[in-house]
Design a protein around this motif. Structure first.
Motif, mmCIF file in Angstrom:
data_model
loop_
_atom_site.group_PDB
_atom_site.id
_atom_site.type_symbol
_atom_site.label_atom_id
_atom_site.label_comp_id
_atom_site.label_asym_id
_atom_site.label_seq_id
_atom_site.Cartn_x
_atom_site.Cartn_y
_atom_site.Cartn_z
ATOM 1 N N ILE A 168 0.838 -1.205 0.000
ATOM 2 C CA ILE A 168 0.000 0.000 0.000
ATOM 3 C C ILE A 168 0.869 1.250 0.000
ATOM 4 O O ILE A 168 0.609 2.214 -0.734
ATOM 5 C CB ILE A 168 -0.960 0.001 1.202
ATOM 6 N N ALA A 169 1.929 1.268 0.823
ATOM 7 C CA ALA A 169 2.822 2.433 0.871
ATOM 8 C C ALA A 169 3.495 2.657 -0.486
ATOM 9 O O ALA A 169 3.611 3.799 -0.942
ATOM 10 C CB ALA A 169 3.870 2.242 1.966
ATOM 11 N N TYR A 170 3.919 1.588 -1.150
ATOM 12 C CA TYR A 170 4.540 1.717 -2.478
ATOM 13 C C TYR A 170 3.526 2.250 -3.490
ATOM 14 O O TYR A 170 3.845 3.108 -4.314
ATOM 15 C CB TYR A 170 5.095 0.366 -2.936
ATOM 16 N N GLY A 171 2.305 1.744 -3.432
ATOM 17 C CA GLY A 171 1.265 2.200 -4.367
ATOM 18 C C GLY A 171 0.911 3.659 -4.164
ATOM 19 O O GLY A 171 0.751 4.411 -5.131
ATOM 20 N N VAL A 172 0.793 4.094 -2.919
ATOM 21 C CA VAL A 172 0.484 5.491 -2.632
ATOM 22 C C VAL A 172 1.631 6.383 -3.083
ATOM 23 O O VAL A 172 1.414 7.451 -3.662
ATOM 24 C CB VAL A 172 0.180 5.679 -1.126
ATOM 25 N N ASN A 173 2.860 5.963 -2.842
ATOM 26 C CA ASN A 173 4.027 6.735 -3.276
ATOM 27 C C ASN A 173 4.058 6.858 -4.794
ATOM 28 O O ASN A 173 4.339 7.938 -5.335
ATOM 29 C CB ASN A 173 5.309 6.094 -2.760
ATOM 30 N N SER A 174 3.787 5.787 -5.505
ATOM 31 C CA SER A 174 3.789 5.821 -6.968
ATOM 32 C C SER A 174 2.685 6.731 -7.498
ATOM 33 O O SER A 174 2.902 7.513 -8.432
ATOM 34 C CB SER A 174 3.606 4.416 -7.536
ATOM 35 N N ALA A 175 1.502 6.638 -6.897
ATOM 36 C CA ALA A 175 0.388 7.485 -7.324
ATOM 37 C C ALA A 175 0.687 8.957 -7.053
ATOM 38 O O ALA A 175 0.413 9.822 -7.890
ATOM 39 C CB ALA A 175 -0.894 7.065 -6.617
ATOM 40 N N GLN A 176 1.261 9.254 -5.913
ATOM 41 C CA GLN A 176 1.581 10.633 -5.574
ATOM 42 C C GLN A 176 2.636 11.195 -6.530
ATOM 43 O O GLN A 176 2.527 12.337 -6.987
ATOM 44 C CB GLN A 176 2.082 10.741 -4.144
ATOM 45 N N GLN A 203 3.703 14.955 -11.194
ATOM 46 C CA GLN A 203 4.270 15.216 -12.509
ATOM 47 C C GLN A 203 3.204 15.473 -13.562
ATOM 48 O O GLN A 203 3.522 15.627 -14.742
ATOM 49 C CB GLN A 203 5.167 14.050 -12.921
ATOM 50 N N SER A 204 1.937 15.551 -13.156
ATOM 51 C CA SER A 204 0.867 15.807 -14.113
ATOM 52 C C SER A 204 0.876 17.270 -14.537
ATOM 53 O O SER A 204 1.517 18.120 -13.935
ATOM 54 C CB SER A 204 -0.490 15.439 -13.504
ATOM 55 N N ASP A 205 0.138 17.580 -15.609
ATOM 56 C CA ASP A 205 0.102 18.943 -16.132
ATOM 57 C C ASP A 205 -0.479 19.934 -15.129
ATOM 58 O O ASP A 205 -0.081 21.093 -15.100
ATOM 59 C CB ASP A 205 -0.715 18.989 -17.422
ATOM 60 N N ILE A 253 7.736 19.581 -5.484
ATOM 61 C CA ILE A 253 9.181 19.431 -5.313
ATOM 62 C C ILE A 253 9.873 19.077 -6.619
ATOM 63 O O ILE A 253 11.089 19.220 -6.731
ATOM 64 C CB ILE A 253 9.509 18.368 -4.241
ATOM 65 N N TYR A 254 9.119 18.642 -7.624
ATOM 66 C CA TYR A 254 9.697 18.310 -8.923
ATOM 67 C C TYR A 254 9.656 19.496 -9.885
ATOM 68 O O TYR A 254 10.175 19.394 -10.980
ATOM 69 C CB TYR A 254 8.959 17.134 -9.549
ATOM 70 N N ALA A 255 9.022 20.598 -9.496
ATOM 71 C CA ALA A 255 8.888 21.750 -10.393
ATOM 72 C C ALA A 255 10.237 22.432 -10.572
ATOM 73 O O ALA A 255 11.101 22.415 -9.696
ATOM 74 C CB ALA A 255 7.868 22.730 -9.824
#
Length: 61
Positions: free
Chosen positions: A30-38, A43-45, A54-56
């Motif tokens: 669950i933690a891996y899935g939430v991290n991947s979704a976040q 990184q979405s538009d 933090i990626y901007a």
């Protein structure tokens, strides 16, 4: 050492980790899935240029 007749470090032969292992594994999944979704959402538009992202790309000097 006894405190009111209770021994705090008494060992009991009850299994603890083996029955709880599926829950630990599920928590990691669950933690891996939430991290991947976040990360994908950050990184979405919609959030790509937000200052809280933090990626901007930073426009600071």
């Amino acid at each position: 050492m006894s405190w009111f007749g209770i021994t705090p470090l008494k060992k009991f032969p009850a299994p603890v980790l083996r029955p709880m292992a599926p829950f630990f594994v599920a928590g990691l999944v669950i933690a891996y899935g939430v991290n991947s979704a976040q990360s994908a959402m950050m990184q979405s538009d919609e959030w790509k240029n937000d200052r809280r992202n933090i990626y901007a790309k930073s426009s600071q000097h």
